[in-house]
Design an enzyme around this catalytic site. Structure first.
Site, mmCIF file in Angstrom:
data_model
loop_
_atom_site.group_PDB
_atom_site.id
_atom_site.type_symbol
_atom_site.label_atom_id
_atom_site.label_comp_id
_atom_site.label_asym_id
_atom_site.label_seq_id
_atom_site.Cartn_x
_atom_site.Cartn_y
_atom_site.Cartn_z
ATOM 1 N N GLU A 169 -17.157 -6.164 5.923
ATOM 2 C CA GLU A 169 -15.984 -6.944 5.540
ATOM 3 C C GLU A 169 -16.358 -8.415 5.674
ATOM 4 O O GLU A 169 -17.110 -8.792 6.580
ATOM 5 C CB GLU A 169 -14.792 -6.600 6.443
ATOM 6 C CG GLU A 169 -13.517 -7.383 6.135
ATOM 7 C CD GLU A 169 -12.314 -6.860 6.920
ATOM 8 O OE1 GLU A 169 -12.059 -5.640 6.853
ATOM 9 O OE2 GLU A 169 -11.657 -7.669 7.608
ATOM 10 N N TYR B 215 0.829 -1.204 0.000
ATOM 11 C CA TYR B 215 0.000 0.000 0.000
ATOM 12 C C TYR B 215 0.867 1.260 0.000
ATOM 13 O O TYR B 215 1.925 1.289 0.640
ATOM 14 C CB TYR B 215 -0.884 0.034 1.245
ATOM 15 C CG TYR B 215 -2.183 -0.729 1.125
ATOM 16 C CD1 TYR B 215 -2.565 -1.362 -0.051
ATOM 17 C CD2 TYR B 215 -3.056 -0.802 2.209
ATOM 18 C CE1 TYR B 215 -3.752 -2.047 -0.151
ATOM 19 C CE2 TYR B 215 -4.259 -1.492 2.121
ATOM 20 C CZ TYR B 215 -4.599 -2.115 0.936
ATOM 21 O OH TYR B 215 -5.791 -2.789 0.845
#
Length: 328
Positions: A319, A198
């Site tokens: 999620e 990331y």
């Protein structure tokens, strides 16, 4: 039969590797001292089961090693460590960083000497996961502490993992895992940037986990799917739409299964009765809508249950994690 009696009945079986009680309706670990039992501080939603049970492949031994509880069947190890943040840095800023660093340093030493050095799956639950701004956000601080504790991270051996906010106010970091004597195969999602790559905008330390993991060769274990959300590339998608977030999440899970089948073609090609899904829902009032949408998309054969929990990005409403290819 009472919840305690049911748990005791499960623990009486020689092949029980772990029993999980979800939410306040289940007993705490002080009430049931068996190392194989863990109370998870997440509240079930709708008709979610209160208990989850893992079975070993044979007789299971169990013990405590200081503050680490473990059970083992000769091939697999279940373990848990809980660390109160106040033990390391009071209850203020930086407490979760210190707690996660100390926890993972302790776990690194334990895993390396335990005979089960290969992590397959790790769960991390911490209170108020998105509290704080920018790099002081508790999830970002947790990610820093985890890597400091682990030391140098080999991305080729990262486990599947979940990090979720418990919202219980207790400020206790709970880490539990499944490890093996032989390594599994980490997998990434072609639709997403690997979490460990990331960009800096997501914090000073990238999250350290694989998107999924295939079990060791010649194992009857399923494909392990990490906590998965509505992220494409590295960016959150469909911020204003619960249904669109669910659809994007399911697309990511489908992509992971496709990637896994390139290595293990006998895996079922889609989520089905061999799957086991755990759905984390930020707003409990969304639970009926989440359940209805998943049933419409997945059909009646795919088992799932829902838990009230905070996702590690504030804009994400749901999620999903799970297993796929579970032996019947």
């Amino acid at each position: 039969m009472s919840c305690v009696a049911t748990i005791q009945q499960q623990l009486a079986r020689a092949d029980t590797l772990a029993v999980f009680g979800f939410g306040d309706a289940t007993p705490g670990r002080t009430e049931l001292a068996d190392p194989r039992y863990l109370q998870v501080p997440l509240q079930p939603l709708a008709t979610a089961p209160v208990l989850e049970v893992w079975r070993g492949s044979g007789p299971v031994s169990h013990a405590r090693h200081a503050d680490i509880a473990v059970s083992e069947d000769g091939r697999l190890q279940f373990g848990v460590l809980e660390v109160a943040e106040s033990e390391w840095s009071g209850s203020g800023d930086g407490a979760i960083l210190a707690a996660s660093e100390q926890a993972y340093a302790r776990l690194r030493a334990f895993w390396q000497s335990s005979g089960y050095p290969h992590l397959l799956r790790v769960w991390n639950y911490l209170d108020a996961i998105t509290l704080g701004e920018n790099d002081q956000e508790r999830y970002r601080q947790f990610c820093v502490g985890r890597v400091r504790g682990l030391g140098q991270v080999d991305v080729g051996s990262l486990p599947a993992a979940t990090a979720i906010g418990s919202r219980d106010g207790q400020r206790v970091l709970q880490v539990y895992w499944l490890a093996a004597r032989a390594p599994g195969l980490p997998l990434e999602n072609p639709r997403q940037v690997s979490a460990y790559r990331y960009p800096r905008e997501y914090g000073p330390q990238s999250p350290s986990f694989a998107r999924a993991l295939l079990p060791p060769a010649n194992s009857t274990l399923p494909l392990f799917l990490s906590g998965t959300a509505s992220i494409v590339g590295h960016a959150s998608r469909h911020i204003e739409s619960l249904h669109a977030q669910l659809d994007e999440t399911l697309a990511n899970l489908a992509s992971l299964i496709t990637a896994a089948r390139q290595q293990q073609p006998l895996l079922p090609p889609t989520l089905d009765a061999s799957s086991r899904l755990k759905v984390y829902v930020r707003d409990g009032e969304d639970a009926p809508e989440v359940a209805a949408h998943l049933r419409a998309r997945l059909g009646p054969s795919v088992p799932f249950f829902m838990l009230r929990a905070d996702v590690c990005r504030r804009e994400l409403m749901v999620e999903i994690e799970g297993m796929h290819g579970v032996a019947s």
